[in-house]
Design an enzyme around this catalytic site. Structure first.
Site, PDB file in Angstrom:
ATOM      1  N   ASP A 110     -42.618  18.900  -0.848  1.00  0.00           N
ATOM      2  CA  ASP A 110     -42.976  19.605  -2.165  1.00  0.00           C
ATOM      3  C   ASP A 110     -44.525  19.146  -2.283  1.00  0.00           C
ATOM      4  OD1 ASP A 110     -40.562  20.315  -2.605  1.00  0.00           O
ATOM      5  OD2 ASP A 110     -40.575  19.733  -4.738  1.00  0.00           O
ATOM      6  N   TYR A 163     -29.025  11.573   2.484  1.00  0.00           N
ATOM      7  CA  TYR A 163     -28.691  12.587   2.176  1.00  0.00           C
ATOM      8  C   TYR A 163     -26.911  12.674   2.372  1.00  0.00           C
ATOM      9  CZ  TYR A 163     -32.274  15.442   0.028  1.00  0.00           C
ATOM     10  OH  TYR A 163     -33.103  15.900  -0.944  1.00  0.00           O
ATOM     11  N   LYS A 166     -40.651   3.655   5.903  1.00  0.00           N
ATOM     12  CA  LYS A 166     -40.836   2.753   5.018  1.00  0.00           C
ATOM     13  C   LYS A 166     -40.258   1.379   5.797  1.00  0.00           C
ATOM     14  CE  LYS A 166     -42.149   0.979   1.175  1.00  0.00           C
ATOM     15  NZ  LYS A 166     -43.400   1.006   0.496  1.00  0.00           N
ATOM     16  N   ASP A 223     -38.187  15.536   2.100  1.00  0.00           N
ATOM     17  CA  ASP A 223     -37.703  16.497   0.423  1.00  0.00           C
ATOM     18  C   ASP A 223     -38.879  16.275  -0.320  1.00  0.00           C
ATOM     19  OD1 ASP A 223     -36.448  17.961  -1.165  1.00  0.00           O
ATOM     20  OD2 ASP A 223     -35.958  16.093  -2.203  1.00  0.00           O
ATOM     21  N   ASP A 272     -45.375   5.915   1.077  1.00  0.00           N
ATOM     22  CA  ASP A 272     -46.250   5.733  -0.012  1.00  0.00           C
ATOM     23  C   ASP A 272     -47.580   6.096   0.336  1.00  0.00           C
ATOM     24  OD1 ASP A 272     -46.282   3.183   1.331  1.00  0.00           O
ATOM     25  OD2 ASP A 272     -46.405   1.990  -0.502  1.00  0.00           O
TER      26      ASP A 272
END
Ligand code: IPM
Ligand code: MG
Length: 357
Positions: free
Chosen positions: A252, A141, A191, A248, A224
């Site tokens: 959600d 970000y 990751k 982020d 993932d």
């Protein structure tokens, strides 16, 4: 006890849900003898329209002296054509960065009466209580260099995912400290099979665990897989800690497990105890201005403000109980209505919570 609250409704449904939550905040503070001074400011698209910038100096300065910033949401189609650096979202990102709010707490708690509103089977989400801890002021970000440049006559877009060691150390500590007060389990999401920055993340989290918090259980998941596990068996998690962008996305997903994005509050904290409190849902332009929005995420964000900044846990409990009561009574905004035919609007939901208080 006292405190200064800066109210920043922002755009879209922010201007509908925030006033409802402010009412709750005023009442609960009054009843508890906490003296709160309220100030209001502009941020996001509305600030662009009136001041030409998404975070006017006057807003930023007021935020710097506030204990609690109560934030609605920013952005909407009206400003989507603006260049990235001038968009309403930038105001929120700057606010997080300028106030040093690196730790973003996003609890996903399922209120039992809402089990049917979840997109997952009720038994998978009954009693769900997961805390997503998202690093909020670093990673891709904010990483430099960023932009779009010309290369061999072609345009190339690029961003930088970067974490400095101290940024990982401090968020890891917050994760373990939060876990100490809950289920004593932390899952760090990365990751690391592809991205060096996240292998480094994993190494630093592992070191902090071994040297400072060996009594907490630590596991690691690739992002993932973490996304898959969140929709497969979400109750396996206690605290999930992850970087800015993965947080982020995962928050959600976690929010939806609870029945609605309209239910998820958040706290963004730095090292000083002051914080920014906001619903996770954003501005929902599609329903803005129609008294449809669910104010509970913002009301629950106020509860978090009492708990984490104002050190008034009893006030937080009181608000959360009132919300639970209203839901148990069957009061629903449309996002959580499920099969119930009677739904109330934003204002009426607020009144129901006030009555339950
Ligand atoms: C959130 C939002 C913001 C983010 C946007 C509005 C900048 O999606 O708080 O999750 O990406 O951090
Ligand atoms: Mg988001």
């Amino acid at each position: 006890m006292s405190g200064k609250v800066l109210v920043l409704p922002g755009d879209g449904i922010g201007v509908e849900v925030v006033p409802v939550a402010v009412k709750v905040m005023r009442k609960v503070a009054n009843d508890a003898g906490i003296k709160l001074d309220f100030d209001e400011g502009l941020v996001g698209g509305v600030a662009i329209d009136q001041h030409g910038t998404s975070l006017p100096d006057i807003t930023l300065n007021s935020a710097k002296t506030a204990d609690v910033v109560l934030f609605g949401g920013v952005g909407g189609p009206k400003w989507d054509h603006l260049p990235m650096a001038e968009r309403p979202e930038r105001g929120l990102l700057r606010l997080r960065a300028e106030l040093g709010l690196f730790a973003n707490l996003r609890p996903a708690i399922l209120f039992a009466p809402l089990a049917a509103a979840s997109s997952l089977k009720p038994e998978l989400v009954a009693d769900l209580d997961v805390l997503i801890l998202r690093e909020l002021t670093g990673g891709i970000y904010f990483g430099e260099p960023r932009g779009v440049r010309e290369e061999n006559g072609e345009k190339v877009g690029f961003n930088t995912d970067i974490y400095r060691e101290h940024e990982i150390v401090r968020i890891a500590r917050v994760a373990f400290q939060l876990a100490e007060k809950r289920g004593r389990r932390v899952c760090s999401v990365d990751k690391a099979n592809v991205l060096e920055v996240t292998q480094f993340w994993r190494d630093v989290v592992t070191r902090i665990h071994q040297t400072e918090f060996p009594h907490i259980e630590l596991s690691h998941l690739y992002v993932d897989n973490a996304g898959m596990q969140l929709v497969r068996a979400p109750k396996q998690f206690d605290v999930i800690v992850t970087g800015n962008m993965f947080g982020d996305i995962l928050s959600d997903i976690a929010a939806m497990l609870t029945g609605s994005l309209g239910m998820l509050p958040s706290a963004s904290l730095g090292s000083t105890g002051k914080g920014l409190y906001e619903p996770v849902h954003g501005t929902a332009p599609d329903i803005a201005g129609r008294n449809f929005a669910n104010p509970l995420a913002t009301i629950l964000s106020v509860a978090m403000a009492f708990r984490y900044t104002l050190n008034a846990g009893a006030c937080a409990d009181r608000i959360e109980k009132a919300v639970a009561r209203v839901l148990a009574d069957g009061v629903r905004t449309r996002d959580i209505a499920g099969d119930l035919t009677s739904v109330v609007g934003t204002v009426e939901m607020g009144e129901a919570v006030m009555a339950a208080l």
